[in-house]
Design a protein around this motif. Structure first.
Motif, PDB file in Angstrom:
ATOM      1  N   GLU A 188     -16.165   1.312   1.338  1.00 45.51           N
ATOM      2  CA  GLU A 188     -14.849   1.802   1.831  1.00 45.51           C
ATOM      3  C   GLU A 188     -15.072   3.111   2.941  1.00 45.51           C
ATOM      4  O   GLU A 188     -14.282   3.169   3.860  1.00 45.51           O
ATOM      5  N   HIS A 204     -14.566  -6.262   1.990  1.00 40.59           N
ATOM      6  CA  HIS A 204     -15.832  -5.643   1.539  1.00 40.59           C
ATOM      7  C   HIS A 204     -17.241  -6.215   1.732  1.00 40.59           C
ATOM      8  O   HIS A 204     -18.144  -5.417   2.100  1.00 40.59           O
ATOM      9  N   PHE A 207      -1.436   4.211   8.804  1.00 38.62           N
ATOM     10  CA  PHE A 207      -1.792   5.657   9.558  1.00 38.62           C
ATOM     11  C   PHE A 207      -3.109   5.945  10.207  1.00 38.62           C
ATOM     12  O   PHE A 207      -3.734   5.013   9.794  1.00 38.62           O
ATOM     13  N   ASP A 252      -6.873  -9.763   4.595  1.00 37.50           N
ATOM     14  CA  ASP A 252      -6.672  -8.355   5.481  1.00 37.50           C
ATOM     15  C   ASP A 252      -5.205  -8.150   5.965  1.00 37.50           C
ATOM     16  O   ASP A 252      -4.837  -7.338   6.312  1.00 37.50           O
ATOM     17  N   PHE A 307     -13.890  -9.873  -9.430  1.00 35.39           N
ATOM     18  CA  PHE A 307     -13.969  -8.617  -8.308  1.00 35.39           C
ATOM     19  C   PHE A 307     -15.360  -8.386  -7.862  1.00 35.39           C
ATOM     20  O   PHE A 307     -15.482  -8.414  -6.714  1.00 35.39           O
ATOM     21  N   PHE A 359     -18.736  -0.124  -3.611  1.00 36.94           N
ATOM     22  CA  PHE A 359     -17.337  -0.072  -3.285  1.00 36.94           C
ATOM     23  C   PHE A 359     -17.065   1.199  -2.600  1.00 36.94           C
ATOM     24  O   PHE A 359     -16.594   1.088  -1.517  1.00 36.94           O
ATOM     25  N   ASN A 366      -3.899   1.052  -4.471  1.00 34.02           N
ATOM     26  CA  ASN A 366      -5.134   1.132  -3.684  1.00 34.02           C
ATOM     27  C   ASN A 366      -5.760  -0.168  -3.378  1.00 34.02           C
ATOM     28  O   ASN A 366      -5.316  -1.263  -3.842  1.00 34.02           O
ATOM     29  N   VAL A 403      -7.610  -5.946  -4.071  1.00 38.28           N
ATOM     30  CA  VAL A 403      -8.527  -7.088  -4.354  1.00 38.28           C
ATOM     31  C   VAL A 403      -8.029  -7.831  -5.497  1.00 38.28           C
ATOM     32  O   VAL A 403      -8.031  -9.260  -5.540  1.00 38.28           O
ATOM     33  N   ASP A 404      -7.911  -7.261  -6.511  1.00 40.94           N
ATOM     34  CA  ASP A 404      -7.537  -7.930  -7.768  1.00 40.94           C
ATOM     35  C   ASP A 404      -6.198  -8.899  -7.660  1.00 40.94           C
ATOM     36  O   ASP A 404      -6.173  -9.984  -8.027  1.00 40.94           O
ATOM     37  N   LEU A 406      -7.012 -11.760  -5.890  1.00 47.00           N
ATOM     38  CA  LEU A 406      -7.696 -12.789  -6.768  1.00 47.00           C
ATOM     39  C   LEU A 406      -6.704 -13.440  -7.784  1.00 47.00           C
ATOM     40  O   LEU A 406      -6.751 -14.636  -8.046  1.00 47.00           O
ATOM     41  N   HIS A 462      -8.456   9.437  -5.706  1.00 47.44           N
ATOM     42  CA  HIS A 462      -8.409   8.200  -6.669  1.00 47.44           C
ATOM     43  C   HIS A 462      -8.347   8.915  -7.974  1.00 47.44           C
ATOM     44  O   HIS A 462      -9.129   9.710  -8.390  1.00 47.44           O
ATOM     45  N   VAL A 512     -16.139  -8.583  -3.807  1.00 49.31           N
ATOM     46  CA  VAL A 512     -16.548  -7.479  -2.816  1.00 49.31           C
ATOM     47  C   VAL A 512     -17.934  -7.129  -2.411  1.00 49.31           C
ATOM     48  O   VAL A 512     -18.064  -6.331  -1.660  1.00 49.31           O
ATOM     49  N   LYS A 552      -0.097  -7.052   4.121  1.00 49.61           N
ATOM     50  CA  LYS A 552       0.209  -5.680   4.008  1.00 49.61           C
ATOM     51  C   LYS A 552       1.604  -5.284   3.165  1.00 49.61           C
ATOM     52  O   LYS A 552       1.910  -4.405   2.564  1.00 49.61           O
ATOM     53  N   GLN A 570     -11.301   0.322 -15.222  1.00 45.24           N
ATOM     54  CA  GLN A 570     -11.314  -0.725 -16.061  1.00 45.24           C
ATOM     55  C   GLN A 570     -10.176  -1.811 -15.687  1.00 45.24           C
ATOM     56  O   GLN A 570      -9.288  -1.949 -15.012  1.00 45.24           O
ATOM     57  N   GLY A 571     -10.657  -3.196 -16.522  1.00 49.55           N
ATOM     58  CA  GLY A 571      -9.593  -4.193 -16.309  1.00 49.55           C
ATOM     59  C   GLY A 571      -9.397  -5.060 -14.897  1.00 49.55           C
ATOM     60  O   GLY A 571      -8.621  -5.327 -14.475  1.00 49.55           O
ATOM     61  N   ARG A 572     -10.843  -5.067 -14.214  1.00 48.35           N
ATOM     62  CA  ARG A 572     -10.873  -5.561 -13.215  1.00 48.35           C
ATOM     63  C   ARG A 572     -10.922  -7.044 -13.215  1.00 48.35           C
ATOM     64  O   ARG A 572     -11.109  -7.798 -14.312  1.00 48.35           O
ATOM     65  N   GLU A 591     -10.687   5.111 -13.860  1.00 52.47           N
ATOM     66  CA  GLU A 591      -9.573   4.179 -13.538  1.00 52.47           C
ATOM     67  C   GLU A 591     -10.113   2.824 -13.117  1.00 52.47           C
ATOM     68  O   GLU A 591      -9.290   2.006 -12.381  1.00 52.47           O
ATOM     69  N   TRP A 625     -19.193   0.407  -8.555  1.00 53.69           N
ATOM     70  CA  TRP A 625     -18.356   1.447  -7.823  1.00 53.69           C
ATOM     71  C   TRP A 625     -19.210   2.166  -6.813  1.00 53.69           C
ATOM     72  O   TRP A 625     -18.651   2.864  -5.756  1.00 53.69           O
ATOM     73  N   LEU A 677       0.761  -1.230   0.029  1.00 56.99           N
ATOM     74  CA  LEU A 677       0.062   0.222   0.044  1.00 56.99           C
ATOM     75  C   LEU A 677       0.792   1.193  -0.106  1.00 56.99           C
ATOM     76  O   LEU A 677       0.785   2.103  -0.709  1.00 56.99           O
ATOM     77  N   LYS A 678       1.797   1.305   0.853  1.00 61.55           N
ATOM     78  CA  LYS A 678       2.299   2.600   1.206  1.00 61.55           C
ATOM     79  C   LYS A 678       3.703   2.632   0.206  1.00 61.55           C
ATOM     80  O   LYS A 678       3.928   3.868  -0.408  1.00 61.55           O
ATOM     81  N   ARG A 715      -7.412  -2.287  -6.125  1.00 60.64           N
ATOM     82  CA  ARG A 715      -6.155  -3.232  -6.861  1.00 60.64           C
ATOM     83  C   ARG A 715      -5.986  -3.982  -5.880  1.00 60.64           C
ATOM     84  O   ARG A 715      -5.198  -5.215  -6.496  1.00 60.64           O
ATOM     85  N   TRP A 738      -4.808  -0.461   8.777  1.00 55.85           N
ATOM     86  CA  TRP A 738      -4.973  -0.956   7.765  1.00 55.85           C
ATOM     87  C   TRP A 738      -3.876  -0.372   6.605  1.00 55.85           C
ATOM     88  O   TRP A 738      -3.362  -1.068   6.045  1.00 55.85           O
ATOM     89  N   ASP A 739      -3.585   0.995   6.608  1.00 56.12           N
ATOM     90  CA  ASP A 739      -2.823   1.605   5.702  1.00 56.12           C
ATOM     91  C   ASP A 739      -1.417   2.134   6.401  1.00 56.12           C
ATOM     92  O   ASP A 739      -0.481   2.995   5.778  1.00 56.12           O
TER      93      ASP A 739
END
Lengths: 82, 185
Positions: free
Chosen positions: B52, B69, B154, A65, B21, B48, A40, A45-46, A49, B175, B25, A68, B15-17, B13, B45, A34-35, A43, B151-152
């Motif tokens: 989020e 999700h 922060f 989940d 997918f 989605f 994102n 999730v993709d 998969l 995004h 989710v 990371k 496309q191409g999932r 942004e 979306w 992620l960082k 992506r 999660w990210d």
């Protein structure tokens, strides 16, 4: 299956999802998907998969989940294939 | 305090999932709705972004939930999100090329902004600037403290002004070509 082999395949999966390919140049087990690679959540999730498809495994929501870093993905795959 | 979460999706942004997918989710009923929607991509979306946005609120309430999700179930009319028995208010706005979702706990509806970027190289900074402008606090700063295990990596964003935190819950997202923010109403 060896760690280095799996890592190479994971990096191959990540490549299309990383806009800045330079970020993959110094990739390591500690690289944050992620960082550092700025992938994102959609992506990610993709990527999960793609890992399922490539390695023939099922990744639960809880396991997904926990991914990371590149190393997290590699470890997850190795455990699933053990 | 009303806790707020938001998420913006750049529809250009998306496309191409992966073929699975939507299945991954969406809850089963949501996937059916997407399949029969007149605009399936917009429907997907919207869901989605709602999930989020809701995740950000639930994470603030603690403890941090598993970010799955499909466990965030969105009402067919996009007016609420349910997660493990907890219901959040929801607003979803579809604009020119984007979808923006705002979720919040009980209380007044949050205010929000979406902006198309001229320069996409620093979206994080642009989102912060949009929030500071939106809340009308010139000179305020937005900080995200590193939190290992989140999660990210922060903590949620926090507004600061004159060396003190501002008691206003906020959310930021970006995004593609879009940045967005939301704050307590």
């Amino acid at each position: 299956m060896e760690q280095t082999q799996v890592m190479g395949q994971v990096v191959g999966i990540l490549k299309p999802f990383v806009k800045n390919e330079g970020a993959l140049a110094g990739v390591s087990m500690e690289t944050s998907i992620l960082k550092d690679l700025k992938v994102n959540s959609a992506r990610l999730v993709d990527i999960v998969l793609e890992i399922e498809d490539k390695f023939g495994i099922s990744v639960s929501d809880d396991a997904a989940d926990s991914v990371k870093t590149v190393g997290d993905a590699v470890t997850l795959i190795l455990k699933s294939k053990a | 305090v009303t806790l707020v979460g938001d998420d913006v999706v750049d529809l250009g942004e998306c496309q191409g999932r992966h073929p699975r997918f939507a299945e991954r989710v969406c809850a089963p009923a949501e996937a059916e709705r997407v399949a029969r929607a007149p605009e399936p991509e917009l429907a997907l979306w919207s869901l989605f972004a709602a999930k989020e946005a809701a995740y950000k609120v639930v994470a603030k309430l603690g403890p941090r939930p598993v970010f799955a999700h499909a466990r965030f179930v969105v009402a067919e009319d996009l007016s609420w999100v349910e997660h493990e028995g907890r219901y959040l208010e929801l607003r979803v706005e579809a604009g020119d090329g984007f979808v923006h979702a705002v979720a919040w706990t009980d209380g007044p509806a949050p205010r929000s902004r979406v902006e198309r970027l001229a320069d996409v190289s620093t979206p994080g900074l642009a989102a912060r600037a949009l929030l500071v402008k939106g809340v009308g606090l010139p000179g305020a700063t937005v900080e995200r403290v590193p939190v290992p295990g989140s999660w990210d990596g922060f903590a949620p964003p926090r507004l600061w002004k004159d060396g003190a935190p501002v008691e206003l819950d906020v959310s930021l997202s970006h995004h593609g070509r879009f940045v967005a923010c939301a704050w307590e109403g």
